[in-house]
Design an enzyme around this catalytic site. Structure first.
Site, short mmCIF file in Angstrom:
data_model
loop_
_atom_site.label_atom_id
_atom_site.label_comp_id
_atom_site.label_asym_id
_atom_site.label_seq_id
_atom_site.Cartn_x
_atom_site.Cartn_y
_atom_site.Cartn_z
N HIS A 62 -4.65 -2.07 4.10
CA HIS A 62 -4.53 -1.00 5.27
C HIS A 62 -5.84 -0.91 5.48
O HIS A 62 -6.73 -0.90 4.77
CB HIS A 62 -3.80 0.22 4.54
CG HIS A 62 -2.62 0.36 3.80
ND1 HIS A 62 -2.58 -0.05 2.47
CD2 HIS A 62 -1.58 0.55 4.39
CE1 HIS A 62 -1.17 -0.13 2.31
NE2 HIS A 62 -0.42 0.26 3.54
N ASP A 95 -8.15 1.02 3.00
CA ASP A 95 -8.24 0.43 1.51
C ASP A 95 -9.64 -0.31 1.60
O ASP A 95 -10.19 -0.35 0.63
CB ASP A 95 -7.17 -0.70 1.50
CG ASP A 95 -5.74 -0.19 1.34
OD1 ASP A 95 -5.54 0.98 1.07
OD2 ASP A 95 -4.90 -1.12 1.53
N MET A 155 -2.34 -10.39 5.86
CA MET A 155 -1.84 -9.51 6.82
C MET A 155 -2.52 -8.30 6.68
O MET A 155 -3.37 -8.07 5.88
CB MET A 155 -0.25 -9.16 6.09
CG MET A 155 0.56 -7.97 6.61
SD MET A 155 0.08 -6.51 6.13
CE MET A 155 1.38 -6.34 4.60
N GLU A 204 8.34 -2.80 9.20
CA GLU A 204 8.95 -2.80 7.62
C GLU A 204 10.00 -1.55 7.44
O GLU A 204 9.30 -0.52 7.31
CB GLU A 204 7.56 -2.55 6.55
CG GLU A 204 8.12 -2.51 5.35
CD GLU A 204 6.70 -2.54 4.29
OE1 GLU A 204 5.70 -2.78 4.71
OE2 GLU A 204 7.19 -2.12 3.26
N LYS A 252 12.38 1.23 5.71
CA LYS A 252 12.61 1.74 4.65
C LYS A 252 13.52 3.03 4.84
O LYS A 252 13.22 3.89 5.90
CB LYS A 252 11.31 2.32 4.19
CG LYS A 252 11.34 2.85 2.63
CD LYS A 252 9.96 3.19 1.80
CE LYS A 252 10.31 3.69 0.81
NZ LYS A 252 8.88 4.07 0.13
N GLU A 296 11.78 -5.37 2.66
CA GLU A 296 11.20 -5.29 1.15
C GLU A 296 12.37 -5.01 0.37
O GLU A 296 13.18 -4.39 0.60
CB GLU A 296 10.00 -4.03 0.98
CG GLU A 296 9.83 -3.70 -0.32
CD GLU A 296 8.67 -2.89 -0.30
OE1 GLU A 296 7.66 -2.74 0.40
OE2 GLU A 296 8.89 -1.81 -1.16
N HIS A 343 13.49 -1.53 -0.75
CA HIS A 343 13.79 -0.70 0.47
C HIS A 343 15.38 -1.05 0.74
O HIS A 343 15.88 0.23 0.89
CB HIS A 343 13.07 -0.74 1.77
CG HIS A 343 11.41 -0.48 1.58
ND1 HIS A 343 10.43 -0.54 2.60
CD2 HIS A 343 10.86 -0.13 0.51
CE1 HIS A 343 9.48 -0.23 2.29
NE2 HIS A 343 9.57 -0.01 0.66
N ASP A 385 8.16 -8.53 1.80
CA ASP A 385 7.69 -7.80 0.86
C ASP A 385 8.51 -7.88 -0.60
O ASP A 385 9.48 -7.35 -0.52
CB ASP A 385 7.27 -6.36 1.07
CG ASP A 385 6.13 -5.96 1.80
OD1 ASP A 385 5.56 -6.82 2.12
OD2 ASP A 385 5.74 -4.69 1.87
N ASP A 415 11.49 4.76 -4.94
CA ASP A 415 11.00 3.33 -4.56
C ASP A 415 10.13 3.04 -5.89
O ASP A 415 9.15 3.69 -6.25
CB ASP A 415 10.13 3.76 -3.56
CG ASP A 415 9.48 2.43 -3.10
OD1 ASP A 415 9.72 1.22 -3.45
OD2 ASP A 415 8.63 2.34 -2.24
N ASP A 432 8.85 -0.22 -6.74
CA ASP A 432 7.62 -1.16 -6.82
C ASP A 432 7.44 -1.96 -7.89
O ASP A 432 6.46 -2.23 -8.37
CB ASP A 432 6.34 -0.48 -6.44
CG ASP A 432 6.32 -0.04 -4.88
OD1 ASP A 432 7.14 -0.48 -3.94
OD2 ASP A 432 5.47 0.87 -4.39
N ASP A 489 4.50 -6.50 -2.81
CA ASP A 489 3.98 -5.12 -2.64
C ASP A 489 4.65 -4.36 -3.95
O ASP A 489 5.61 -3.97 -3.67
CB ASP A 489 4.66 -4.66 -1.23
CG ASP A 489 4.25 -3.34 -1.12
OD1 ASP A 489 3.40 -2.65 -1.89
OD2 ASP A 489 4.88 -2.60 -0.02
C1 GCO Z 1 5.93 1.89 0.46
C2 GCO Z 1 5.64 0.48 1.52
C3 GCO Z 1 4.41 0.35 1.85
C4 GCO Z 1 3.81 -0.68 2.92
C5 GCO Z 1 2.56 -0.62 3.16
C6 GCO Z 1 2.13 -1.67 4.13
O1 GCO Z 1 6.81 1.82 0.03
O2 GCO Z 1 4.86 2.49 0.21
O3 GCO Z 1 6.48 -0.56 0.94
O4 GCO Z 1 3.54 -0.29 0.44
O5 GCO Z 1 4.51 -1.90 2.69
O6 GCO Z 1 2.05 0.53 3.71
O7 GCO Z 1 2.68 -1.58 5.18
MN MN Z 2 6.03 -2.53 1.61
MN MN Z 3 7.90 0.01 -0.58
#
Ligand code: GCO
Ligand code: MN
Ligand code: MN
Length: 387
Positions: A56, A59, A90, A183, A185, A219, A222, A247, A257, A259, A289
Site C-alpha cells: 500500500h 506501507d 502489485m 477485491e 469482501k 481472497e 472473504h 489473495d 477475518d 488471515d 495476504d
Molecule cells: C483485508 C484485505 C486487505 C487487502 C489489502 C490490499 O481484509 O484487510 O484483505 O489486506 O487485501 O488492503 O488491497
Molecule cells: Mn486481501
Molecule cells: Mn482480507
C-alpha cells in the site's frame, strides 16, 4: 536442498509488505512483536524463495511526510528490489486507515473525501507504474455502511464506478501497462461493504467504461466469511477471464477475518483451489495476504511464510498425483465428469429444436443411473491424507 516443496521464484509466490511483518496488533491488543524493516523484509523474501512483493502507498512512504522523504523511502525500496531480485507484483492504496476515511473513500458522502481518495490513488498509480507493478488492487475496506439509511446504495455504486472509470482513463492517457483488480469482501471493517462478493464485483465490472481493464483479486478468507465457496467463485472468475490476481490465506467459516496461513484450515477446499489454479494456466502471482499467529516471534514469522508456500506446493503435487491416478479417471467416468464438457444441444436452429423434441427420453432410466460421487470424493480425501 531443492525439491518439489522448496519454492523458487518460478513459482511466483508473493507477499504483501503488511503481512509477514505484521506486528500482531488487533482490535483488542497492541503489537506483540517489532515490525520488520522493508529492507529486511525483501531480504527475507529472497532467502525463502519468494518472488514478489506488494504494497500500500502508506506501507512504503510515510503518510503526510514531505515529498523529499517519500522520494527517499521509495528510492530505498527500489534499491532493495534491485539487490534482492524481488519483483514488485502489485500495488494498492490505503484508503481505510486514516480517520478521514471513516465514512468511505470513493463512496464517502463527503465529496471532498472522495476527491482526496481519488487523488491519493492517482499519486500511487504513478508509483506503481514506476515500480513496474502490472496490477493495481482496490479493496474497499471502508466502502460501506453501518446504517443503511446513511447512503443511497445506487449513488454509492455510481461513485465507485466513476472512480474506476477515472483511473482507467488516467492509465490509458499515461500509457501505463497496468490493470485493475477489485477485491470483494462482505464486511469488516464496515458492517456491510459495497461489492461484497466475487459475483457482485463481476457484475459491477460489466457496467464500467473499460471492463477489459478491470478484473478481480478474490481472497480465500472473504468468500469463506460469507459462507460461499471460494473455489466456485474463482472458477467463475477464470471462466470470465477476470482472475487478475489472488489473495491466498485461510479462514474458519463464520468468523472475523482471520488471515490465517494458507492451507492451515480448509485443506480440502485448498486442495481443489490449487488444482484449479494449476490446471487453468493462471499465470499471475500467488499472493499471500495472511499474517503469522499473534503469539509468533522472531524466526516464527518466517515459518509462517514458508508454510504458506510449502502447503501450496504440496497441494499442487497432490493434485497432479490425483489427476494421474487411473482410479480417479475411472471414478470420473462413472460420474460422467468428462461428459459435462460436451455441448447439450448446440446452437439454436429450427432443426436442432426439432431433433431435440423428436428424441425420446426415459425419465426412469435417467433417474436410476448412479454417479458414484461418494467413491470419487473418497479418492480426494485419500489423496490428501496420502493413503
Ligand atoms: C483485508 C484485505 C486487505 C487487502 C489489502 C490490499 O481484509 O484487510 O484483505 O489486506 O487485501 O488492503 O488491497
Ligand atoms: Mn486481501
Ligand atoms: Mn482480507
Amino acid at each position: 536442498m531443492s525439491d518439489a516443496l522448496t519454492p523458487t521464484p518460478d513459482n511466483k509466490f508473493a507477499f504483501g509488505l503488511w503481512t509477514i511483518g505484521h506486528p500482531g496488533r488487533d482490535p483488542f491488543g497492541d503489537s506483540t512483536r517489532p515490525p520488520v524493516s522493508t529492507a529486511d523484509f525483501l531480504r527475507g523474501l529472497a532467502d525463502i524463495g519468494a518472488w514478489g512483493v506488494s504494497f500500500h502507498d502508506d506501507d512504503l512512504m510515510t503518510f503526510g511526510a514531505p515529498e523529499s522523504q517519500r522520494r527517499a523511502e521509495l528510492d530505498a525500496f527500489k534499491k532493495s528490489l534491485d539487490e534482492t531480485g524481488i519483483v514488485c507484483s502489485m500495488a494498492t492504496t490505503n484508503l481505510f486507515w486514516h480517520p478521514l476515511f471513516k465514512d468511505g473513500a470513493f463512496t464517502s458522502n463527503d465529496r471532498n473525501v472522495r476527491r482526496y481518495a481519488i487523488a491519493k490513488t492517482i499519486r500511487n498509480i504513478d508509483v506503481a507504474a514506476e515500480l513496474g507493478a502490472p496490477t493495481y488492487v482496490f479493496w474497499g475496506g471502508r466502502e460501506g455502511v453501518e446504517s443503511a439509511a446513511s447512503k443511497e446504495p445506487r449513488d454509492a455504486l455510481d461513485r465507485y464506478a466513476e472512480a474506476l472509470n477515472f483511473f482507467c482513463g488516467y492509465v490509458k492517457d499515461k500509457g501505463y501497462n497496468l490493470r485493475f483488480a477489485i477485491e470483494p469482501k462482505p464486511n469488516e471493517p464496515r458492517a456491510d461493504t459495497f461489492l461484497p462478493t466475487i459475483g457482485h464485483a463481476m457484475a459491477f465490472i460489466q457496467t464500467l467504461e473499460y471492463p477489459e481493464m478491470v478484473g478481480l483479486n478474490p481472497e480465500v478468507a472473504h468468500e469463506t466469511m460469507a459462507g460461499l465457496s471460494f473455489y466456485q467463485g474463482v472458477a467463475q472468475a477464470l471462466w470470465q477471464d477476470k482472475l487478475f490476481h489472488i489473495d491466498l490465506n485461510d479462514q474458519k467459516i463464520g468468523r472475523f477475518d482471520q488471515d490465517l496461513r494458507f492451507g492451515s484450515e480448509g485443506i480440502k477446499d485448498d486442495f481443489m483451489l490449487v488444482r484449479l489454479l494449476e490446471q487453468s494456466g493462471y499465470s499471475g502471482p500467488k499472493h499471500f495476504d495472511a499474517r503469522p499467529y499473534r503469539n509468533e516471534w522472531g524466526d516464527g514469522i518466517w515459518d509462517f511464510a514458508r508454510g504458506c508456500m510449502r502447503t501450496y506446493l504440496a497441494l499442487a503435487q497432490k493434485a497432479r498425483e490425483f489427476d494421474q491416478d487411473p482410479r480417479v479417471k475411472e471414478a470420473m467416468e462413472i460420474a460422467s465428469v468428462f461428459e459435462l464438457a460436451e455441448s447439450s444441444v448446440g446452437p439454436y436452429s429450427t432443426e436442432t429444436v426439432q431433433r431435440l423434441l423428436d428424441e425420446s427420453f426415459d425419465p426412469d432410466a435417467l433417474a436410476a443411473r448412479t454417479y458414484g460421487n461418494e467413491a470419487l470424493d473418497q479418492l480426494v480425501i485419500d489423496r490428501i491424507l496420502g493413503i
